[in-house]
Motif scaffolding. Structure first.
Motif, PDB file in Angstrom:
ATOM      1  N   VAL A   1       0.406  -3.728  -6.139  1.00 20.17           N
ATOM      2  CA  VAL A   1       0.592  -2.433  -5.475  1.00 20.17           C
ATOM      3  C   VAL A   1      -0.662  -1.578  -5.610  1.00 20.17           C
ATOM      4  O   VAL A   1      -1.289  -1.529  -6.666  1.00 20.17           O
ATOM      5  CB  VAL A   1       1.814  -1.663  -6.025  1.00 20.17           C
ATOM      6  N   GLU A   2      -1.020  -0.933  -4.502  1.00 22.28           N
ATOM      7  CA  GLU A   2      -2.124   0.037  -4.532  1.00 22.28           C
ATOM      8  C   GLU A   2      -1.590   1.406  -4.139  1.00 22.28           C
ATOM      9  O   GLU A   2      -0.616   1.512  -3.403  1.00 22.28           O
ATOM     10  CB  GLU A   2      -3.270  -0.369  -3.584  1.00 22.28           C
ATOM     11  N   GLY A   3      -2.267   2.437  -4.634  1.00 22.60           N
ATOM     12  CA  GLY A   3      -1.934   3.797  -4.224  1.00 22.60           C
ATOM     13  C   GLY A   3      -0.925   4.487  -5.131  1.00 22.60           C
ATOM     14  O   GLY A   3      -0.443   3.924  -6.110  1.00 22.60           O
ATOM     15  N   CYS A   4      -0.623   5.731  -4.752  1.00 27.09           N
ATOM     16  CA  CYS A   4       0.278   6.591  -5.521  1.00 27.09           C
ATOM     17  C   CYS A   4       1.613   6.739  -4.803  1.00 27.09           C
ATOM     18  O   CYS A   4       1.741   6.394  -3.635  1.00 27.09           O
ATOM     19  CB  CYS A   4      -0.309   7.994  -5.632  1.00 27.09           C
ATOM     20  N   ILE A   5       2.550   7.342  -5.510  1.00 19.78           N
ATOM     21  CA  ILE A   5       3.880   7.567  -4.943  1.00 19.78           C
ATOM     22  C   ILE A   5       4.011   9.056  -4.622  1.00 19.78           C
ATOM     23  O   ILE A   5       4.005   9.900  -5.527  1.00 19.78           O
ATOM     24  CB  ILE A   5       4.959   7.129  -5.958  1.00 19.78           C
ATOM     25  N   SER A   6       4.113   9.361  -3.315  1.00 21.43           N
ATOM     26  CA  SER A   6       4.119  10.768  -2.927  1.00 21.43           C
ATOM     27  C   SER A   6       5.404  11.213  -2.239  1.00 21.43           C
ATOM     28  O   SER A   6       5.553  12.385  -1.922  1.00 21.43           O
ATOM     29  CB  SER A   6       2.922  11.066  -2.014  1.00 21.43           C
TER      30      SER A   6
ATOM     31  N   LEU B   1       4.636  19.227   2.830  1.00 23.04           N
ATOM     32  CA  LEU B   1       5.451  18.474   1.870  1.00 23.04           C
ATOM     33  C   LEU B   1       6.918  18.477   2.311  1.00 23.04           C
ATOM     34  O   LEU B   1       7.592  17.445   2.244  1.00 23.04           O
ATOM     35  CB  LEU B   1       5.333  19.074   0.461  1.00 23.04           C
ATOM     36  N   ASP B   2       7.371  19.636   2.791  1.00 12.99           N
ATOM     37  CA  ASP B   2       8.764  19.732   3.255  1.00 12.99           C
ATOM     38  C   ASP B   2       8.985  18.858   4.487  1.00 12.99           C
ATOM     39  O   ASP B   2       9.960  18.117   4.572  1.00 12.99           O
ATOM     40  CB  ASP B   2       9.111  21.186   3.597  1.00 12.99           C
ATOM     41  N   LYS B   3       8.032  18.934   5.420  1.00  4.81           N
ATOM     42  CA  LYS B   3       8.168  18.204   6.683  1.00  4.81           C
ATOM     43  C   LYS B   3       8.299  16.706   6.452  1.00  4.81           C
ATOM     44  O   LYS B   3       9.073  16.024   7.122  1.00  4.81           O
ATOM     45  CB  LYS B   3       6.957  18.506   7.569  1.00  4.81           C
ATOM     46  N   PHE B   4       7.524  16.171   5.507  1.00  3.73           N
ATOM     47  CA  PHE B   4       7.515  14.721   5.288  1.00  3.73           C
ATOM     48  C   PHE B   4       8.308  14.299   4.044  1.00  3.73           C
ATOM     49  O   PHE B   4       8.167  13.176   3.571  1.00  3.73           O
ATOM     50  CB  PHE B   4       6.073  14.216   5.204  1.00  3.73           C
ATOM     51  N   ASN B   5       9.125  15.231   3.564  1.00  3.79           N
ATOM     52  CA  ASN B   5       9.990  14.916   2.421  1.00  3.79           C
ATOM     53  C   ASN B   5       9.187  14.389   1.233  1.00  3.79           C
ATOM     54  O   ASN B   5       9.561  13.410   0.588  1.00  3.79           O
ATOM     55  CB  ASN B   5      11.059  13.892   2.850  1.00  3.79           C
TER      56      ASN B   5
ATOM     57  N   SER C   1       0.838  -1.196   0.000  1.00  3.66           N
ATOM     58  CA  SER C   1       0.000   0.000   0.000  1.00  3.66           C
ATOM     59  C   SER C   1       0.873   1.247   0.000  1.00  3.66           C
ATOM     60  O   SER C   1       1.739   1.393   0.871  1.00  3.66           O
ATOM     61  CB  SER C   1      -0.887   0.026   1.244  1.00  3.66           C
ATOM     62  N   PHE C   2       0.611   2.110  -0.961  1.00  4.75           N
ATOM     63  CA  PHE C   2       1.274   3.413  -0.965  1.00  4.75           C
ATOM     64  C   PHE C   2       0.219   4.474  -0.671  1.00  4.75           C
ATOM     65  O   PHE C   2      -0.814   4.172  -0.077  1.00  4.75           O
ATOM     66  CB  PHE C   2       2.007   3.611  -2.303  1.00  4.75           C
TER      67      PHE C   2
ATOM     68  N   PRO D   1       7.289  16.964  -5.085  1.00  5.38           N
ATOM     69  CA  PRO D   1       6.473  18.125  -5.473  1.00  5.38           C
ATOM     70  C   PRO D   1       5.199  17.708  -6.205  1.00  5.38           C
ATOM     71  O   PRO D   1       4.163  18.372  -6.097  1.00  5.38           O
ATOM     72  CB  PRO D   1       7.392  18.929  -6.398  1.00  5.38           C
ATOM     73  N   VAL D   2       5.263  16.590  -6.914  1.00  2.00           N
ATOM     74  CA  VAL D   2       4.096  16.106  -7.658  1.00  2.00           C
ATOM     75  C   VAL D   2       3.906  14.623  -7.343  1.00  2.00           C
ATOM     76  O   VAL D   2       4.867  13.856  -7.307  1.00  2.00           O
ATOM     77  CB  VAL D   2       4.318  16.275  -9.183  1.00  2.00           C
TER      78      VAL D   2
END
Ligand code: SF4
Length: 167
Positions: A60-65, A114-118, A12-13, A121-122
């Motif tokens: 695999v499920e989900g996106c890569i963030s 986004l910065d806090k959790f590395n 799971s992503f 950007p997309v």
């Protein structure tokens, strides 16, 4: 070479894990058949000890963030003979990639997170990061299509046919 069981992993992503919930629902119907033919080596929803060092098929499920997710997906690809995207998030990113479509003002508002959790950007869909061999569409994934794809790989690896002819 025929083999007794198919070594599989479920990953799971970024998403709501709705496709894995669907998988657990599907297990209500197929658990005893699949217990004979699947060696589930990685599935955090089912077991606490997990290993994905050698898989026949990774789902695999989900996106890569984030970079962490991207690196893990690439490792899964290296360690798996086949990789299957389950659910629309893992196929085209939607609906879990909503922040990609925020306007500039809203993007600025969330930048500190986004910065806090590395985070990247997309948000990317798995096929933008690695080669994907098969797709199970739907949100959540469509049960009949998942069973069809799973049966295809049971056949590909010559896993005992009688064990799954009743599926
Ligand atoms: S495809 Fe739908 S159900 Fe599956 S993880 Fe994404 S949002 Fe959830």
């Amino acid at each position: 070479m025929p083999q007794e069981k198919l070594a599989v992993g479920f990953f799971s992503f970024t998403a709501d894990e709705g496709c894995m919930i669907e998988f657990l629902e599907i297990l209500n119907k197929y658990y005893f058949d699949w217990a004979k033919v699947l060696d589930v080596r990685y599935c955090k929803q089912l077991k606490s000890k997990n290993d994905f060092s050698a898989l026949d098929v990774a789902f695999v499920e989900g996106c890569i963030s984030s970079h962490t997710e991207s690196d893990k997906l690439k490792k899964i690809r290296e360690n798996s003979k086949y990789v299957v995207s389950i659910g629309s998030c893992a196929i085209n990113g939607q609906p879990s990639n909503l922040r990609n479509f925020f306007d500039e003002e809203r993007k600025k508002e969330i930048q500190f997170m986004l910065d806090k959790f590395n985070h990247l950007p997309v948000i990317q869909a798995p096929p933008e990061v690695i080669k994907i061999d098969d797709f199970v569409p739907g949100c959540p994934m469509i049960e009949a299509k998942f069973v069809e794809v799973l049966n295809k790989y049971l056949d590909t690896f010559g896993v005992v046919k009688n064990a799954h002819t009743g599926l």
